[in-house]
Design a protein around this motif. Structure first.
Motif, PDB file in Angstrom:
ATOM      1  N   GLU A  14       0.833  -1.205   0.000  1.00 25.70           N
ATOM      2  CA  GLU A  14       0.000   0.000   0.000  1.00 25.70           C
ATOM      3  C   GLU A  14       0.867   1.255   0.000  1.00 25.70           C
ATOM      4  OE1 GLU A  14      -3.417   1.534  -0.746  1.00 25.70           O
ATOM      5  OE2 GLU A  14      -3.432  -0.567  -0.123  1.00 25.70           O
ATOM      6  N   GLN A  15       1.893   1.246   0.829  1.00 28.76           N
ATOM      7  CA  GLN A  15       2.764   2.415   0.903  1.00 28.76           C
ATOM      8  C   GLN A  15       3.547   2.617  -0.388  1.00 28.76           C
ATOM      9  OE1 GLN A  15       4.767   1.153   4.519  1.00 28.76           O
ATOM     10  NE2 GLN A  15       3.624   2.636   5.754  1.00 28.76           N
ATOM     11  N   GLU A  16       4.042   1.543  -0.961  1.00 35.17           N
ATOM     12  CA  GLU A  16       4.852   1.684  -2.167  1.00 35.17           C
ATOM     13  C   GLU A  16       4.001   2.060  -3.377  1.00 35.17           C
ATOM     14  OE1 GLU A  16       7.400  -1.688  -2.702  1.00 35.17           O
ATOM     15  OE2 GLU A  16       8.646  -1.147  -0.969  1.00 35.17           O
ATOM     16  N   GLU A  17       2.749   1.642  -3.400  1.00 35.08           N
ATOM     17  CA  GLU A  17       1.869   2.054  -4.493  1.00 35.08           C
ATOM     18  C   GLU A  17       1.662   3.568  -4.474  1.00 35.08           C
ATOM     19  OE1 GLU A  17      -2.775   1.617  -5.087  1.00 35.08           O
ATOM     20  OE2 GLU A  17      -1.776  -0.262  -5.613  1.00 35.08           O
ATOM     21  N   LEU A  18       1.416   4.101  -3.289  1.00 38.04           N
ATOM     22  CA  LEU A  18       1.242   5.551  -3.185  1.00 38.04           C
ATOM     23  C   LEU A  18       2.548   6.270  -3.489  1.00 38.04           C
ATOM     24  CD1 LEU A  18      -0.330   8.086  -2.551  1.00 38.04           C
ATOM     25  CD2 LEU A  18       0.058   7.653  -0.099  1.00 38.04           C
ATOM     26  N   ALA A  19       3.670   5.737  -3.005  1.00 39.62           N
ATOM     27  CA  ALA A  19       4.967   6.369  -3.277  1.00 39.62           C
ATOM     28  C   ALA A  19       5.241   6.428  -4.777  1.00 39.62           C
ATOM     29  CB  ALA A  19       6.078   5.607  -2.554  1.00 39.62           C
ATOM     30  N   ALA A  20       4.880   5.377  -5.501  1.00 34.82           N
ATOM     31  CA  ALA A  20       5.094   5.361  -6.949  1.00 34.82           C
ATOM     32  C   ALA A  20       4.262   6.450  -7.627  1.00 34.82           C
ATOM     33  CB  ALA A  20       4.745   3.988  -7.514  1.00 34.82           C
ATOM     34  N   LEU A  21       3.021   6.616  -7.171  1.00 36.23           N
ATOM     35  CA  LEU A  21       2.181   7.685  -7.726  1.00 36.23           C
ATOM     36  C   LEU A  21       2.806   9.047  -7.468  1.00 36.23           C
ATOM     37  CD1 LEU A  21      -0.454   8.797  -8.961  1.00 36.23           C
ATOM     38  CD2 LEU A  21      -1.471   8.640  -6.667  1.00 36.23           C
ATOM     39  N   LEU A  22       3.305   9.257  -6.269  1.00 32.08           N
ATOM     40  CA  LEU A  22       3.891  10.543  -5.912  1.00 32.08           C
ATOM     41  C   LEU A  22       5.176  10.813  -6.680  1.00 32.08           C
ATOM     42  CD1 LEU A  22       3.222  10.306  -2.087  1.00 32.08           C
ATOM     43  CD2 LEU A  22       2.208  11.990  -3.636  1.00 32.08           C
ATOM     44  N   ARG A  23       5.962   9.772  -6.938  1.00 25.94           N
ATOM     45  CA  ARG A  23       7.195   9.971  -7.716  1.00 25.94           C
ATOM     46  C   ARG A  23       6.887  10.451  -9.133  1.00 25.94           C
ATOM     47  NH1 ARG A  23       8.570   4.931  -5.316  1.00 25.94           N
ATOM     48  NH2 ARG A  23       9.958   5.251  -3.517  1.00 25.94           N
ATOM     49  N   TRP A 140      -4.010   4.230   2.766  1.00 25.03           N
ATOM     50  CA  TRP A 140      -5.019   4.122   1.705  1.00 25.03           C
ATOM     51  C   TRP A 140      -5.939   5.347   1.701  1.00 25.03           C
ATOM     52  CZ3 TRP A 140     -10.375   3.846   1.417  1.00 25.03           C
ATOM     53  CH2 TRP A 140     -10.896   3.439   0.181  1.00 25.03           C
ATOM     54  N   ALA A 141      -6.380   5.774   2.877  1.00 19.25           N
ATOM     55  CA  ALA A 141      -7.327   6.892   2.961  1.00 19.25           C
ATOM     56  C   ALA A 141      -6.690   8.201   2.502  1.00 19.25           C
ATOM     57  CB  ALA A 141      -7.848   7.024   4.387  1.00 19.25           C
ATOM     58  N   HIS A 142      -5.509   8.493   2.996  1.00 22.58           N
ATOM     59  CA  HIS A 142      -4.846   9.727   2.571  1.00 22.58           C
ATOM     60  C   HIS A 142      -4.376   9.614   1.119  1.00 22.58           C
ATOM     61  CE1 HIS A 142      -5.056  11.849   6.382  1.00 22.58           C
ATOM     62  NE2 HIS A 142      -4.791  10.690   6.969  1.00 22.58           N
ATOM     63  N   GLY A 143      -4.077   8.385   0.690  1.00 25.95           N
ATOM     64  CA  GLY A 143      -3.772   8.173  -0.718  1.00 25.95           C
ATOM     65  C   GLY A 143      -4.967   8.508  -1.599  1.00 25.95           C
ATOM     66  N   GLN A 144      -6.173   8.231  -1.107  1.00 30.74           N
ATOM     67  CA  GLN A 144      -7.370   8.591  -1.868  1.00 30.74           C
ATOM     68  C   GLN A 144      -7.476  10.101  -2.027  1.00 30.74           C
ATOM     69  OE1 GLN A 144      -9.553   6.382  -3.332  1.00 30.74           O
ATOM     70  NE2 GLN A 144     -10.358   8.224  -4.317  1.00 30.74           N
ATOM     71  N   ASP A 145      -7.114  10.831  -0.983  1.00 34.21           N
ATOM     72  CA  ASP A 145      -7.123  12.291  -1.084  1.00 34.21           C
ATOM     73  C   ASP A 145      -6.165  12.767  -2.175  1.00 34.21           C
ATOM     74  OD1 ASP A 145      -8.937  12.496   1.042  1.00 34.21           O
ATOM     75  OD2 ASP A 145      -7.326  12.511   2.526  1.00 34.21           O
ATOM     76  N   VAL A 146      -5.011  12.109  -2.256  1.00 33.07           N
ATOM     77  CA  VAL A 146      -4.038  12.461  -3.299  1.00 33.07           C
ATOM     78  C   VAL A 146      -4.607  12.138  -4.681  1.00 33.07           C
ATOM     79  CG1 VAL A 146      -1.751  11.958  -4.245  1.00 33.07           C
ATOM     80  CG2 VAL A 146      -2.056  12.168  -1.762  1.00 33.07           C
ATOM     81  N   VAL A 147      -5.178  10.944  -4.807  1.00 32.16           N
ATOM     82  CA  VAL A 147      -5.773  10.520  -6.076  1.00 32.16           C
ATOM     83  C   VAL A 147      -6.862  11.507  -6.511  1.00 32.16           C
ATOM     84  CG1 VAL A 147      -7.253   8.752  -7.109  1.00 32.16           C
ATOM     85  CG2 VAL A 147      -5.214   8.080  -5.845  1.00 32.16           C
ATOM     86  N   ASP A 148      -7.711  11.899  -5.572  1.00 27.04           N
ATOM     87  CA  ASP A 148      -8.781  12.839  -5.895  1.00 27.04           C
ATOM     88  C   ASP A 148      -8.227  14.196  -6.317  1.00 27.04           C
ATOM     89  OD1 ASP A 148     -10.807  11.008  -5.385  1.00 27.04           O
ATOM     90  OD2 ASP A 148     -10.997  11.582  -3.277  1.00 27.04           O
ATOM     91  N   ALA A 149      -7.179  14.647  -5.637  1.00 26.14           N
ATOM     92  CA  ALA A 149      -6.587  15.938  -5.983  1.00 26.14           C
ATOM     93  C   ALA A 149      -5.995  15.924  -7.386  1.00 26.14           C
ATOM     94  CB  ALA A 149      -5.512  16.316  -4.963  1.00 26.14           C
ATOM     95  N   LEU A 150      -5.449  14.777  -7.783  1.00 23.97           N
ATOM     96  CA  LEU A 150      -4.825  14.665  -9.096  1.00 23.97           C
ATOM     97  C   LEU A 150      -5.837  14.347 -10.186  1.00 23.97           C
ATOM     98  CD1 LEU A 150      -1.625  12.650  -8.116  1.00 23.97           C
ATOM     99  CD2 LEU A 150      -1.749  15.086  -8.714  1.00 23.97           C
ATOM    100  N   GLY A 151      -7.065  14.031  -9.789  1.00 23.03           N
ATOM    101  CA  GLY A 151      -8.096  13.709 -10.768  1.00 23.03           C
ATOM    102  C   GLY A 151      -7.876  12.387 -11.464  1.00 23.03           C
ATOM    103  N   THR A 152      -7.239  11.453 -10.769  1.00 32.53           N
ATOM    104  CA  THR A 152      -6.956  10.151 -11.366  1.00 32.53           C
ATOM    105  C   THR A 152      -7.745   9.076 -10.617  1.00 32.53           C
ATOM    106  OG1 THR A 152      -5.175   8.641 -12.038  1.00 32.53           O
ATOM    107  CG2 THR A 152      -4.928   9.739  -9.905  1.00 32.53           C
TER     108      THR A 152
END
Length: 287
Positions: A14-23, A140-152
């Motif tokens: 879960e952490q590495e999936e979000l890290a990959a998105l952020l990179r 996962w929850a804060h990752g959703q906030d990132v996903v929503d902000a990016l519109g993905t």
């Protein structure tokens, strides 16, 4: 018996999936506002970094964590924001590196913790598996906030099962966080799992049931979607109330999301629901 190693492996994924998105995100986009009022993507990552570092301290240096807890008790409303501010001031690449280092060290510490370890926290102490589950849920929850902000969007995974379990375990706390009496009526869930299958969890024989898509359930119980913007159904007043007040995280409920704020991403089409219903046959998992 909980398989701690498997749980920590899911936390890693879960952490590495979000890290990959952020990179892959332009540094300028880290300033984008997220659905959490006043929080940018940078603030979301700083929050995760702060709490992963705090959890690492709690596991490896309980005395130092006790001092952190004392400071938090002295300023319960502002401590977290104040403590995370230096992290939020870092450049995106530095902040991402800080969070990745903290999350990796935390996973190692959780795996190395002796059996029966109780991890101190800002709320009640937790077992090692509970701490890993809580960090997975937060990621996962804060990752959703990132996903929503990016519109993905992102694909749901079987790791959501941990969040469903957590939602059931924290149901009573959700009411206490709002100053309400703990619920007495049992509620179970029947949720379509990512890919295929049905997750049936909660007290067997409970007459009140929440049914629907597992991802939507997790979005609602982490307060990232309003239940009105999902296809979830609730049979019984206690089940309906749970969707309105439930939360998987400690602390106050916050503002949550407004009805109609995310109608398109949260809506499951009739076609996809039909396909998921077909996958349920002979695929029940009892918990």
């Amino acid at each position: 018996m909980v398989d701690t190693a498997a749980l920590v492996e899911d936390l890693r994924a879960e952490q590495e999936e979000l890290a990959a998105l952020l990179r892959g995100t332009d540094p300028a986009d880290w300033a984008r506002p997220t659905p959490s009022p006043g929080w940018s993507i940078t603030d979301q990552v700083a929050h995760l970094a702060f709490f992963d570092e705090s959890a690492l301290t709690a596991v490896t240096d309980p005395e130092r964590f006790a001092a952190m807890l004392e400071a938090a008790m002295a300023d319960p409303e502002g401590y977290v924001d104040t403590a995370a501010a230096p992290l939020a001031a870092l450049a995106p690449d530095a902040l991402l590196g800080r969070w990745c280092a903290a999350s990796e060290a935390l996973r190692s510490a959780l795996l190395d913790a002796p059996a029966g370890t109780r991890v101190p926290w800002f709320g009640p102490p937790m077992s090692v598996p509970s701490k890993a589950t809580a960090r997975l849920m937060e990621t996962w929850a804060h990752g959703q906030d990132v996903v929503d902000a990016l519109g993905t969007t992102r694909e749901p995974t079987g790791r959501l099962r941990h969040i469903v379990h957590l939602a059931l375990r924290t149901r009573s706390f959700s009411y206490l966080a709002r100053g309400l009496p703990a619920p007495e009526t049992p509620v179970r869930v029947e949720l379509t799992a990512p890919g295929c299958g049905l997750w049936t969890m909660g007290p067997e024989g409970a007459e009140e049931v929440v049914r629907g898509d597992a991802e939507e359930f997790c979005l609602v119980l982490t307060r990232r979607r309003h239940p009105a913007d999902t296809s979830l159904t609730a049979e019984g007043s206690a089940a309906r109330e749970w969707l309105e007040v439930g939360q998987t995280y400690a602390g106050g409920p916050g503002q949550g999301r407004r009805p109609g704020q995310f109608p398109a991403p949260a809506t499951v089409t009739r076609e996809s629901r039909t396909r998921k219903e077909g996958n349920r046959t002979n695929a029940r998992e009892q918990s």
